[in-house]
Scaffold this motif. Sequence first.
Motif, mmCIF file in Angstrom:
data_model
loop_
_atom_site.group_PDB
_atom_site.id
_atom_site.type_symbol
_atom_site.label_atom_id
_atom_site.label_comp_id
_atom_site.label_asym_id
_atom_site.label_seq_id
_atom_site.Cartn_x
_atom_site.Cartn_y
_atom_site.Cartn_z
ATOM 1 N N ASP A 186 -4.197 -8.633 0.486
ATOM 2 C CA ASP A 186 -5.414 -8.974 -0.249
ATOM 3 C C ASP A 186 -5.024 -9.812 -1.462
ATOM 4 O O ASP A 186 -3.905 -10.314 -1.527
ATOM 5 C CB ASP A 186 -6.205 -7.708 -0.626
ATOM 6 N N GLU A 195 -4.249 -8.945 -4.401
ATOM 7 C CA GLU A 195 -3.209 -8.326 -5.235
ATOM 8 C C GLU A 195 -1.923 -8.044 -4.461
ATOM 9 O O GLU A 195 -0.829 -8.267 -4.968
ATOM 10 C CB GLU A 195 -3.724 -7.018 -5.833
ATOM 11 N N LYS A 239 -1.847 -1.074 5.001
ATOM 12 C CA LYS A 239 -2.376 -1.895 3.910
ATOM 13 C C LYS A 239 -2.384 -3.346 4.333
ATOM 14 O O LYS A 239 -1.351 -3.934 4.638
ATOM 15 C CB LYS A 239 -1.523 -1.702 2.645
ATOM 16 N N ARG A 252 -4.570 7.118 -7.954
ATOM 17 C CA ARG A 252 -5.451 5.963 -7.728
ATOM 18 C C ARG A 252 -4.648 4.762 -7.242
ATOM 19 O O ARG A 252 -5.033 4.080 -6.291
ATOM 20 C CB ARG A 252 -6.216 5.620 -9.009
ATOM 21 N N GLU A 253 -3.517 4.504 -7.882
ATOM 22 C CA GLU A 253 -2.697 3.354 -7.490
ATOM 23 C C GLU A 253 -2.122 3.532 -6.078
ATOM 24 O O GLU A 253 -2.038 2.567 -5.318
ATOM 25 C CB GLU A 253 -1.574 3.122 -8.503
ATOM 26 N N ALA A 297 -3.607 5.030 -3.652
ATOM 27 C CA ALA A 297 -4.736 4.737 -2.761
ATOM 28 C C ALA A 297 -5.031 3.243 -2.727
ATOM 29 O O ALA A 297 -5.210 2.658 -1.648
ATOM 30 C CB ALA A 297 -5.969 5.516 -3.210
ATOM 31 N N GLU A 298 -5.075 2.595 -3.894
ATOM 32 C CA GLU A 298 -5.421 1.176 -3.956
ATOM 33 C C GLU A 298 -4.356 0.279 -3.330
ATOM 34 O O GLU A 298 -4.685 -0.684 -2.649
ATOM 35 C CB GLU A 298 -5.632 0.755 -5.414
ATOM 36 N N GLU A 299 -3.096 0.570 -3.590
ATOM 37 C CA GLU A 299 -2.034 -0.339 -3.161
ATOM 38 C C GLU A 299 -1.476 -0.024 -1.783
ATOM 39 O O GLU A 299 -0.771 -0.853 -1.209
ATOM 40 C CB GLU A 299 -0.903 -0.357 -4.196
ATOM 41 N N ASN A 323 -3.304 2.649 0.591
ATOM 42 C CA ASN A 323 -4.111 3.584 1.372
ATOM 43 C C ASN A 323 -3.368 4.909 1.546
ATOM 44 O O ASN A 323 -3.399 5.525 2.606
ATOM 45 C CB ASN A 323 -4.485 3.001 2.739
#
Length: 151
Positions: free
Chosen positions: A112, A114, A109, A64-65, A67-69, A71
């Motif tokens: 954003d 974060e 990425k 998950r991280e 993907a979130e941080e 892509n």
Amino acid sequence: MQKILVRAFHLAHLMLRPMTLGVRVAAFDESGHLFLVRHTYVRGWHLPGGGVDPGETIEAAAHRELAEEGNLSAQAPLRLVSLHHNAAMSRRDHVAFYACDRVSQSASKKPDREIAEAGFFPLDALPEGLTSGTKRRLDEWAGRAEPDPLW
């Protein structure tokens, strides 16, 4: 009655002595370049990662991280490298360090709230400002240092 007492004990333990768990991943593209992030809320370049959510496995949190941080998606298995106590964060914080030899990125990425900056870097040209924890994990991963139980 026994089950109720055991559950009450576990709940009290959780409330009185909560433990936090995080994950970081040394993620490499097909060229062997390492993905790093620079957060908006803390100094330095870090391996992608973050906290493990309730009910989530550590490996699922790592995916998950990524993907979130970044892509990123793992194209090879994640390998657990080591576990560390992160005393700088709290007395009860631990970090699982994973490595993935091949990730792909669906899109660059964009900055954003974060992530201020992110990208892939050759191992011989890592950016200035790499955090000490990131440096130590990379040295351990490369066999240049013995694993340290502290982050």
